[in-house]
Design a protein around this motif. Structure first.
Motif, short mmCIF file in Angstrom:
data_model
loop_
_atom_site.label_atom_id
_atom_site.label_comp_id
_atom_site.label_asym_id
_atom_site.label_seq_id
_atom_site.Cartn_x
_atom_site.Cartn_y
_atom_site.Cartn_z
N ILE A 104 7.83 -22.41 -48.64
CA ILE A 104 7.22 -21.07 -48.69
C ILE A 104 6.32 -21.24 -47.24
O ILE A 104 6.27 -19.86 -46.76
CB ILE A 104 6.07 -21.20 -49.92
CG1 ILE A 104 6.94 -20.97 -51.19
CG2 ILE A 104 5.24 -19.92 -49.69
CD1 ILE A 104 7.44 -19.51 -51.48
N GLY A 105 5.57 -22.11 -46.74
CA GLY A 105 5.13 -21.97 -45.47
C GLY A 105 6.14 -21.61 -44.32
O GLY A 105 5.41 -20.80 -43.39
N ILE A 106 7.27 -22.26 -44.34
CA ILE A 106 8.11 -21.79 -43.35
C ILE A 106 8.64 -20.26 -43.39
O ILE A 106 8.72 -19.69 -42.42
CB ILE A 106 9.25 -22.63 -43.31
CG1 ILE A 106 9.02 -24.04 -43.38
CG2 ILE A 106 10.42 -22.02 -42.51
CD1 ILE A 106 10.24 -25.03 -43.50
N GLN A 111 7.82 -14.33 -41.65
CA GLN A 111 7.56 -13.02 -41.74
C GLN A 111 6.29 -12.69 -41.04
O GLN A 111 5.97 -11.37 -40.57
CB GLN A 111 7.34 -12.78 -43.37
CG GLN A 111 7.18 -11.37 -43.53
CD GLN A 111 7.23 -10.83 -45.05
OE1 GLN A 111 6.35 -11.53 -46.03
NE2 GLN A 111 8.25 -10.08 -45.53
N ALA A 112 5.34 -13.81 -40.89
CA ALA A 112 3.96 -13.31 -40.13
C ALA A 112 4.22 -13.29 -38.71
O ALA A 112 3.53 -12.39 -37.91
CB ALA A 112 2.91 -14.65 -40.50
N LEU A 118 10.21 -13.34 -32.62
CA LEU A 118 11.24 -14.07 -32.97
C LEU A 118 12.86 -14.05 -32.30
O LEU A 118 13.42 -14.96 -32.09
CB LEU A 118 11.74 -14.06 -34.66
CG LEU A 118 10.57 -14.41 -35.47
CD1 LEU A 118 10.65 -13.86 -36.99
CD2 LEU A 118 10.11 -15.96 -35.15
N LEU A 119 12.90 -12.61 -31.96
CA LEU A 119 14.30 -12.22 -31.25
C LEU A 119 14.06 -12.75 -29.83
O LEU A 119 15.18 -13.65 -29.29
CB LEU A 119 14.39 -10.64 -31.13
CG LEU A 119 14.87 -10.03 -32.38
CD1 LEU A 119 14.52 -8.64 -32.20
CD2 LEU A 119 16.30 -10.21 -32.79
N VAL A 120 12.82 -12.62 -29.15
CA VAL A 120 12.95 -13.22 -27.82
C VAL A 120 12.94 -14.75 -27.69
O VAL A 120 13.55 -15.30 -26.83
CB VAL A 120 11.55 -12.49 -27.14
CG1 VAL A 120 11.18 -13.16 -25.87
CG2 VAL A 120 11.51 -10.87 -26.92
N LEU A 121 12.37 -15.16 -28.72
CA LEU A 121 12.30 -16.85 -28.54
C LEU A 121 13.51 -17.33 -28.75
O LEU A 121 14.19 -18.33 -28.25
CB LEU A 121 11.22 -17.32 -29.68
CG LEU A 121 9.75 -17.29 -29.28
CD1 LEU A 121 9.10 -17.62 -30.61
CD2 LEU A 121 9.49 -18.10 -28.17
N LEU A 122 14.34 -16.80 -29.66
CA LEU A 122 15.92 -17.06 -29.90
C LEU A 122 16.67 -17.01 -28.72
O LEU A 122 17.39 -17.91 -28.24
CB LEU A 122 16.41 -16.54 -31.29
CG LEU A 122 17.89 -17.24 -31.59
CD1 LEU A 122 17.88 -18.57 -31.82
CD2 LEU A 122 18.34 -16.44 -32.75
#
Length: 261
Positions: A104-106, A111-112, A118-122
């Motif tokens: 749940i934390g992951i 979502q947070a 997230l797109l840029v990091l990947l």
């Protein structure tokens, strides 16, 4: 207490009225979406467009971008269902409940975190662009509703039903397949519906990693200060989100145990 309506129908706690309203919404929503979508397409195409505008606002390009957006949404949905539902089932098993806070934390982190981050990091991590670089971060961003709703749906099953099944000689696997999951279906549908809308909305950012989608029209219109292209991309993205929400509502209303509808 039951009440009698003017039409002579008996209702209890407003359930039939709620059902009728939901059916009416499911009938009206797609019609309105199609009317608005068709109107904005006609408005955009029925104009004296510049050469630059014609490169973006033409049937082939618009159809391609809508198709790319749909493909991203379908891929995200498949990943979310294939990961979120089984994972939700696993962490409700007696021997694995201790893992629930971890997963749940992951999902909460996914979502947070801003979807664009997230797109840029990947992209930075892999050094690549393309369809899956756009899909995977959006799937992580959309995972939490399905995971949490699966856990909630299974957790709310009456313990007496499980004890009765065990008393009749049913295995844990049979209880899961024949009792727990069917009763959890309405919760899972609700979570999936939320995930679908999140996926359609965040898919407009996938153009940043060359994954396509209607975000290309929005970005192009913004950069060129071209309101026609900007409005077309934005309205089509909204219409697509509402249409996907309608499909989710349709599944939520008609699929699942009849006694729970």
């Amino acid at each position: 207490m039951s009440t009698v309506t003017d039409a002579g129908a008996t209702t209890t706690s407003g359930a039939p009225a709620t059902t009728a309203a939901e059916r009416l919404r499911l009938l009206i929503q797609p019609v309105l979406v199609l009317i608005v979508g068709a109107a904005v397409v006609f408005w955009a195409f029925d104009r004296d467009l510049t050469a630059t505008q014609r490169e973006n606002i033409n049937p082939g390009n618009v159809a391609t971008l809508i198709w790319q957006h749909l493909l991203i949404t379908v891929a995200v949905t498949a990943i979310v269902v294939l990961i979120g539902v089984p994972l939700g089932v696993v962490v409700t098993r007696p021997g694995a409940k201790a893992l629930r806070p971890l997963f749940i934390g992951i999902a909460n982190v996914g979502q947070a975190a801003p979807a664009i981050g997230l797109l840029v990091l990947l992209f930075l991590f892999t050094g690549r662009t393309g369809f899956w670089i756009g899909v995977l971060p959006i799937a992580l961003y959309s995972l939490l509703p399905v995971l949490s709703s699966t856990i909630l749906g299974i957790s709310q099953v009456d313990r007496a039903l499980l004890d009765a099944g065990l008393g009749q000689g049913m295995s844990r696997a049979a209880l899961l397949a024949r009792v727990e999951l069917p009763l959890a279906v309405p919760f899972i549908h609700a979570g999936l519906r939320t995930s679908l809308v999140l996926a359609v909305g965040t898919a407009t950012l996938s153009f940043l990693v060359n994954a396509g989608g209607l975000g290309i029209l929005i970005d192009t219109g913004y950069k060129l200060q071209d309101n026609v292209t900007l409005v077309l991309g934005s309205v089509l993205a909204v219409c697509l989100a509402l249409l996907v929400d309608w499909l989710g509502g349709l599944a939520e209303f008609y699929v699942g145990p009849k006694g729970l509808r």
